[in-house]
Design a protein around this motif. Sequence first.
Motif, PDB file in Angstrom:
ATOM      1  N   VAL A   1     -20.188  20.204  46.237  1.00  0.00           N
ATOM      2  CA  VAL A   1     -19.275  19.095  45.950  1.00  0.00           C
ATOM      3  C   VAL A   1     -19.530  18.565  44.532  1.00  0.00           C
ATOM      4  O   VAL A   1     -20.681  18.470  44.105  1.00  0.00           O
ATOM      5  CB  VAL A   1     -19.412  17.973  47.007  1.00  0.00           C
ATOM      6  CG1 VAL A   1     -20.733  17.221  46.874  1.00  0.00           C
ATOM      7  CG2 VAL A   1     -18.263  16.997  46.924  1.00  0.00           C
ATOM      8  N   PRO A   2     -18.482  18.258  43.776  1.00  0.00           N
ATOM      9  CA  PRO A   2     -18.704  17.638  42.457  1.00  0.00           C
ATOM     10  C   PRO A   2     -19.345  16.258  42.623  1.00  0.00           C
ATOM     11  O   PRO A   2     -18.949  15.492  43.514  1.00  0.00           O
ATOM     12  CB  PRO A   2     -17.302  17.504  41.873  1.00  0.00           C
ATOM     13  CG  PRO A   2     -16.440  18.418  42.667  1.00  0.00           C
ATOM     14  CD  PRO A   2     -17.062  18.512  44.023  1.00  0.00           C
ATOM     15  N   ILE A   3     -20.328  15.971  41.789  1.00  0.00           N
ATOM     16  CA  ILE A   3     -21.041  14.690  41.850  1.00  0.00           C
ATOM     17  C   ILE A   3     -20.955  14.004  40.496  1.00  0.00           C
ATOM     18  O   ILE A   3     -21.310  14.587  39.469  1.00  0.00           O
ATOM     19  CB  ILE A   3     -22.509  14.878  42.261  1.00  0.00           C
ATOM     20  CG1 ILE A   3     -22.583  15.446  43.690  1.00  0.00           C
ATOM     21  CG2 ILE A   3     -23.272  13.565  42.145  1.00  0.00           C
ATOM     22  CD1 ILE A   3     -23.994  15.763  44.166  1.00  0.00           C
ATOM     23  N   LEU A   4     -20.491  12.758  40.527  1.00  0.00           N
ATOM     24  CA  LEU A   4     -20.423  11.905  39.343  1.00  0.00           C
ATOM     25  C   LEU A   4     -21.441  10.790  39.514  1.00  0.00           C
ATOM     26  O   LEU A   4     -21.361  10.019  40.471  1.00  0.00           O
ATOM     27  CB  LEU A   4     -19.015  11.305  39.204  1.00  0.00           C
ATOM     28  CG  LEU A   4     -18.816  10.206  38.155  1.00  0.00           C
ATOM     29  CD1 LEU A   4     -19.112  10.710  36.752  1.00  0.00           C
ATOM     30  CD2 LEU A   4     -17.402   9.651  38.241  1.00  0.00           C
ATOM     31  N   MET A   5     -22.416  10.732  38.604  1.00  0.00           N
ATOM     32  CA  MET A   5     -23.380   9.633  38.621  1.00  0.00           C
ATOM     33  C   MET A   5     -22.744   8.455  37.894  1.00  0.00           C
ATOM     34  O   MET A   5     -22.189   8.618  36.805  1.00  0.00           O
ATOM     35  CB  MET A   5     -24.682  10.029  37.919  1.00  0.00           C
ATOM     36  CG  MET A   5     -25.392  11.232  38.523  1.00  0.00           C
ATOM     37  SD  MET A   5     -25.825  11.068  40.254  1.00  0.00           S
ATOM     38  CE  MET A   5     -27.336  10.180  40.153  1.00  0.00           C
TER      39      MET A   5
ATOM     40  N   LEU B   1     -13.068  16.392  37.680  1.00  0.00           N
ATOM     41  CA  LEU B   1     -14.020  17.063  38.564  1.00  0.00           C
ATOM     42  C   LEU B   1     -13.319  17.704  39.755  1.00  0.00           C
ATOM     43  O   LEU B   1     -13.700  18.795  40.199  1.00  0.00           O
ATOM     44  CB  LEU B   1     -15.086  16.076  39.048  1.00  0.00           C
ATOM     45  CG  LEU B   1     -16.106  15.647  37.985  1.00  0.00           C
ATOM     46  CD1 LEU B   1     -16.936  14.480  38.485  1.00  0.00           C
ATOM     47  CD2 LEU B   1     -16.991  16.815  37.588  1.00  0.00           C
ATOM     48  N   LEU B   2     -12.295  17.059  40.267  1.00  0.00           N
ATOM     49  CA  LEU B   2     -11.571  17.604  41.408  1.00  0.00           C
ATOM     50  C   LEU B   2     -10.707  18.807  41.033  1.00  0.00           C
ATOM     51  O   LEU B   2     -10.351  19.604  41.903  1.00  0.00           O
ATOM     52  CB  LEU B   2     -10.722  16.513  42.069  1.00  0.00           C
ATOM     53  CG  LEU B   2     -11.531  15.495  42.870  1.00  0.00           C
ATOM     54  CD1 LEU B   2     -10.693  14.271  43.187  1.00  0.00           C
ATOM     55  CD2 LEU B   2     -12.086  16.124  44.137  1.00  0.00           C
TER      56      LEU B   2
ATOM     57  N   PHE C   1     -17.030  16.337  51.907  1.00  0.00           N
ATOM     58  CA  PHE C   1     -16.366  15.478  50.927  1.00  0.00           C
ATOM     59  C   PHE C   1     -15.865  16.341  49.787  1.00  0.00           C
ATOM     60  O   PHE C   1     -16.345  17.451  49.570  1.00  0.00           O
ATOM     61  CB  PHE C   1     -17.321  14.394  50.412  1.00  0.00           C
ATOM     62  CG  PHE C   1     -17.675  13.378  51.460  1.00  0.00           C
ATOM     63  CD1 PHE C   1     -16.827  12.314  51.716  1.00  0.00           C
ATOM     64  CD2 PHE C   1     -18.819  13.516  52.223  1.00  0.00           C
ATOM     65  CE1 PHE C   1     -17.125  11.394  52.712  1.00  0.00           C
ATOM     66  CE2 PHE C   1     -19.136  12.595  53.217  1.00  0.00           C
ATOM     67  CZ  PHE C   1     -18.283  11.535  53.468  1.00  0.00           C
ATOM     68  N   ASP C   2     -14.895  15.822  49.050  1.00  0.00           N
ATOM     69  CA  ASP C   2     -14.349  16.537  47.895  1.00  0.00           C
ATOM     70  C   ASP C   2     -15.003  16.097  46.593  1.00  0.00           C
ATOM     71  O   ASP C   2     -14.955  16.810  45.595  1.00  0.00           O
ATOM     72  CB  ASP C   2     -12.837  16.319  47.818  1.00  0.00           C
ATOM     73  CG  ASP C   2     -12.147  16.887  49.043  1.00  0.00           C
ATOM     74  OD1 ASP C   2     -12.231  18.110  49.246  1.00  0.00           O
ATOM     75  OD2 ASP C   2     -11.549  16.105  49.803  1.00  0.00           O
ATOM     76  N   LEU C   3     -15.603  14.902  46.606  1.00  0.00           N
ATOM     77  CA  LEU C   3     -16.242  14.334  45.421  1.00  0.00           C
ATOM     78  C   LEU C   3     -17.210  13.267  45.895  1.00  0.00           C
ATOM     79  O   LEU C   3     -16.958  12.590  46.892  1.00  0.00           O
ATOM     80  CB  LEU C   3     -15.188  13.702  44.497  1.00  0.00           C
ATOM     81  CG  LEU C   3     -15.675  12.937  43.266  1.00  0.00           C
ATOM     82  CD1 LEU C   3     -16.338  13.867  42.253  1.00  0.00           C
ATOM     83  CD2 LEU C   3     -14.519  12.178  42.610  1.00  0.00           C
ATOM     84  N   MET C   4     -18.309  13.106  45.153  1.00  0.00           N
ATOM     85  CA  MET C   4     -19.251  12.015  45.409  1.00  0.00           C
ATOM     86  C   MET C   4     -19.471  11.247  44.116  1.00  0.00           C
ATOM     87  O   MET C   4     -19.626  11.856  43.052  1.00  0.00           O
ATOM     88  CB  MET C   4     -20.584  12.535  45.932  1.00  0.00           C
ATOM     89  CG  MET C   4     -20.492  13.136  47.303  1.00  0.00           C
ATOM     90  SD  MET C   4     -22.126  13.617  47.896  1.00  0.00           S
ATOM     91  CE  MET C   4     -21.665  14.383  49.433  1.00  0.00           C
ATOM     92  N   VAL C   5     -19.474   9.932  44.226  1.00  0.00           N
ATOM     93  CA  VAL C   5     -19.788   9.041  43.115  1.00  0.00           C
ATOM     94  C   VAL C   5     -21.063   8.312  43.525  1.00  0.00           C
ATOM     95  O   VAL C   5     -21.061   7.587  44.522  1.00  0.00           O
ATOM     96  CB  VAL C   5     -18.643   8.039  42.842  1.00  0.00           C
ATOM     97  CG1 VAL C   5     -19.024   7.092  41.709  1.00  0.00           C
ATOM     98  CG2 VAL C   5     -17.346   8.772  42.525  1.00  0.00           C
ATOM     99  N   LEU C   6     -22.150   8.540  42.785  1.00  0.00           N
ATOM    100  CA  LEU C   6     -23.454   8.014  43.168  1.00  0.00           C
ATOM    101  C   LEU C   6     -24.038   7.102  42.105  1.00  0.00           C
ATOM    102  O   LEU C   6     -24.100   7.479  40.931  1.00  0.00           O
ATOM    103  CB  LEU C   6     -24.464   9.161  43.382  1.00  0.00           C
ATOM    104  CG  LEU C   6     -24.075  10.327  44.277  1.00  0.00           C
ATOM    105  CD1 LEU C   6     -25.217  11.335  44.324  1.00  0.00           C
ATOM    106  CD2 LEU C   6     -23.717   9.845  45.664  1.00  0.00           C
ATOM    107  N   ASP C   7     -24.503   5.937  42.539  1.00  0.00           N
ATOM    108  CA  ASP C   7     -25.317   5.089  41.680  1.00  0.00           C
ATOM    109  C   ASP C   7     -26.716   5.693  41.672  1.00  0.00           C
ATOM    110  O   ASP C   7     -27.121   6.342  42.640  1.00  0.00           O
ATOM    111  CB  ASP C   7     -25.342   3.666  42.248  1.00  0.00           C
ATOM    112  CG  ASP C   7     -26.024   2.658  41.346  1.00  0.00           C
ATOM    113  OD1 ASP C   7     -26.397   3.007  40.207  1.00  0.00           O
ATOM    114  OD2 ASP C   7     -26.185   1.506  41.775  1.00  0.00           O
TER     115      ASP C   7
END
Length: 131
Positions: A82-86, A124-125, A52-58
């Motif tokens: 991979v960049p991760i955004l919470m 982030l990307l 993946f290129d980015l992950m958005v996680l709860d």
Amino acid sequence: MAAQSAAPRVLVVEDEPNIRELVCLHLRHEGYTCEPEPDGAAALKRAEAEPFDLMVLDVMLPGLDGLSLCRAVRNGRINADVPILMLTARREESDKVVGLESGADDYLTKPFGVRELVARARALLRRPRRS
């Protein structure tokens, strides 16, 4: 003629269907490929098998929570950089610190503005990958 690069693939891990759909709707509108997952265990299986290129996680997910998922991704092979955004309702400073120390690159609290979410994803990307 230059080849078109593939749309960035974003794994969105959110157990609340309305939020998951809202995030994916806006990411798709920006040209990203959104891959939704409702729980951490399913997301980890995908993260161990697909890039993946980015992950958005709860953070608060059924089963495997977002912090544990973030740590597991960082310790994996395919998406370790991979960049991760919470994206979470946990808004105390201590929650943000734990999220960032778990390996997240950014932290956005709910309720959130979709324009801010898209801007953070874009930022982030733009960053070079760590590997």
